[in-house]
Design a protein around this motif. Structure first.
Motif, short mmCIF file in Angstrom:
data_model
loop_
_atom_site.label_atom_id
_atom_site.label_comp_id
_atom_site.label_asym_id
_atom_site.label_seq_id
_atom_site.Cartn_x
_atom_site.Cartn_y
_atom_site.Cartn_z
N GLU A 192 0.82 -1.21 0.00
CA GLU A 192 0.00 0.00 0.00
C GLU A 192 0.86 1.26 0.00
O GLU A 192 0.68 2.19 0.78
N LEU A 193 1.81 1.28 -0.92
CA LEU A 193 2.77 2.39 -0.99
C LEU A 193 2.10 3.74 -1.16
O LEU A 193 2.62 4.77 -0.70
N SER A 194 0.94 3.76 -1.81
CA SER A 194 0.27 5.04 -2.06
C SER A 194 -0.08 5.77 -0.76
O SER A 194 -0.25 6.99 -0.75
N GLU A 195 -0.17 5.01 0.36
CA GLU A 195 -0.51 5.63 1.64
C GLU A 195 0.59 6.55 2.15
O GLU A 195 0.36 7.38 3.04
N LEU A 196 1.78 6.43 1.58
CA LEU A 196 2.86 7.33 1.98
C LEU A 196 2.59 8.78 1.56
O LEU A 196 3.21 9.71 2.07
N ARG A 197 1.65 8.95 0.64
CA ARG A 197 1.38 10.30 0.12
C ARG A 197 0.88 11.24 1.21
O ARG A 197 0.95 12.48 1.06
N ASP A 200 3.33 14.55 3.83
CA ASP A 200 3.89 15.60 2.99
C ASP A 200 5.07 16.32 3.65
O ASP A 200 5.74 17.14 3.01
N ARG A 201 5.35 16.01 4.92
CA ARG A 201 6.51 16.60 5.60
C ARG A 201 7.71 15.67 5.58
O ARG A 201 8.79 16.04 6.07
N GLY A 217 5.96 2.01 -7.58
CA GLY A 217 4.76 2.31 -6.81
C GLY A 217 4.95 3.41 -5.79
O GLY A 217 3.98 3.85 -5.16
N LEU A 218 6.19 3.89 -5.61
CA LEU A 218 6.43 4.97 -4.65
C LEU A 218 5.71 6.23 -5.12
O LEU A 218 5.91 6.68 -6.25
N PRO A 219 4.89 6.82 -4.26
CA PRO A 219 4.18 8.04 -4.66
C PRO A 219 5.12 9.25 -4.65
O PRO A 219 6.21 9.19 -4.07
N ASP A 220 4.70 10.32 -5.28
CA ASP A 220 5.46 11.57 -5.20
C ASP A 220 5.33 12.14 -3.79
O ASP A 220 4.22 12.30 -3.28
N LEU A 221 6.47 12.44 -3.20
CA LEU A 221 6.50 12.98 -1.84
C LEU A 221 7.12 14.38 -1.92
O LEU A 221 8.34 14.50 -2.08
N VAL A 249 16.04 15.30 -4.82
CA VAL A 249 16.15 14.16 -3.91
C VAL A 249 17.52 13.50 -4.08
O VAL A 249 17.89 13.11 -5.20
N THR A 250 18.25 13.38 -2.99
CA THR A 250 19.53 12.65 -2.99
C THR A 250 19.25 11.18 -2.77
O THR A 250 18.59 10.81 -1.79
N VAL A 251 19.72 10.35 -3.68
CA VAL A 251 19.52 8.90 -3.58
C VAL A 251 20.82 8.23 -3.18
O VAL A 251 21.87 8.46 -3.79
N SER A 252 20.75 7.40 -2.14
CA SER A 252 21.91 6.64 -1.68
C SER A 252 21.55 5.16 -1.70
O SER A 252 20.54 4.76 -1.12
#
Length: 366
Positions: A192-197, A200-201, A217-221, A249-252
């Motif tokens: 349920e990745l969409s629930e991360l939306r 917003d902080r 499936g990661l939503p835009d944050l 966004v820095t990706v590591s």
């Protein structure tokens, strides 16, 4: 007696301790400072002015009131907590509770970090400002997570779970800024990745051993500034890096694995040991694989099952001891991981934990 040492008697007999000892194990047991049963003389804490940390277990027996009378005590680690606990009169900064018997918890104004290890199904916690200034660490061996409503404003959460967890379990956390999710078991899936939306902080998201992550499936944050993947598929890492390239966004990424490696090691709890040393890690992983095959061949509750279980499990300890004799790399963390793996294998065969612990400790050289 030297001024550097004092004699104390919490109820289990006189013991000689350094006056300025900072960590005090008061876990009640037969050979401990505190008797398993009976009264506890908490006035003995007055003789140990350097005490910062108390380890405790079981019912309260006056421990909360004692800590309240000693505001220099800042850390409390409590195993097998039972019933309601009101810590508002203390000056504790870090509190850890472990066990499903915990009731309602009230935290003091001074609290900074709360650790809940395998808490009850519906833990109830009251914290200042609904946990807004709290660093929350919620470690659950399964996948059912219920962060207390009383901590809805926590900004920092480290969630440690089994093989899967739903992002919907966190949707009520209104002020979340930093989220770490660590998967202890495969497949490492955040559903349920969409629930991360709703977060917003959220500025930092770290996923450990999320080998089952659906990267698309990661939503835009909108608030996200850093995304860390520690233990992931190489294909997932490539998709994530491509998606966020040129963004803010820095990706590591670390520990990215190919499909062949995952097919061989995914279900092995010692898979990460290979990162320290290939020879050491592969030997340990092989030892576990042999022990698991031996365990899977045993039918519980049949004649000879217990003896066969003991042989297979002791074999794992013997193998790990020999491996450590050669490489000397099993430290405290790895020893705890070895015990967790051993205990899980024993549980499959319905071996009581106390019996399993005796087998694990007998002859162990790490």
């Amino acid at each position: 007696m030297s001024d550097d040492y004092v004699e104390v008697d919490f109820g289990a007999g006189l013991r000689r301790l350094p006056r300025w000892q900072q960590v005090l194990d008061l876990t009640p047991h037969r050979d401990g400072l505190v008797p398993a049963e009976g009264p506890v003389d908490w006035s003995q804490l007055d003789l140990l002015p350097g005490c910062l940390t108390v380890d405790w277990a079981g019912p309260q027996r006056g421990v909360v009131e004692a800590i309240a009378r000693h505001p220099t005590i800042r850390f409390l680690y409590w195993r097998d907590a039972v019933g309601d606990v009101d810590l508002r009169s203390t000056n504790l900064g870090t509190v850890q509770f472990e066990g499903p018997g915990l009731g309602n918890v009230r935290l003091p104004e001074s609290v900074e970090t709360l650790l809940l290890l395998d808490p009850p199904a519906a833990p109830q916690v009251e914290a200042p400002d609904e946990g807004h200034g709290l660093d929350l660490r919620y470690f659950q061996s399964g996948s059912e997570v219920l962060v207390p409503d009383g901590l809805r404003r926590t900004r920092t959460l480290w969630l440690r779970v089994g093989g899967t967890v739903s992002a919907a379990a966190l949707s009520h956390l209104t002020d979340l800024e930093q989220l770490i999710i660590t998967f202890d078991d495969p497949p490492g899936t955040l559903t349920e990745l969409s629930e991360l939306r709703w977060h917003d902080r959220l500025r930092t998201l770290r996923l450990d051993d999320a080998f089952g992550l659906d990267s698309e499936g990661l939503p835009d944050l909108p608030g996200l500034r850093r995304l860390e993947l520690s233990g992931t598929r190489r294909t997932t890492a490539a998709v994530v890096k491509g998606r966020y390239k040129g963004s803010g966004v820095t990706v590591s990424v670390s520990g990215a694995k190919g499909e062949s490696w995952l097919a061989e090691h995914m279900d092995n709890p010692f898979r990460d040991w290979i990162e320290d040393s290939k020879g050491f890690g592969r030997a340990a992983a092989g030892a576990y694989a042999r022990a698991r095959r031996a365990v899977e061949a045993i039918v519980p509750e049949t004649p000879g099952a217990l003896a066969a279980a003991e042989q297979g499990l002791r074999g794992l300890v013997a193998d790990l001891s020999s491996i450590n004799d050669k490489y000397e790399l099993i430290d405290t963390l790895y020893r705890e991981q070895a015990w967790d793996a051993f205990r899980a294998l024993a549980a499959r065969l319905q071996v009581p934990e106390q019996q399993a612990e005796e087998w694990f400790d007998s002859g162990r050289r790490f």
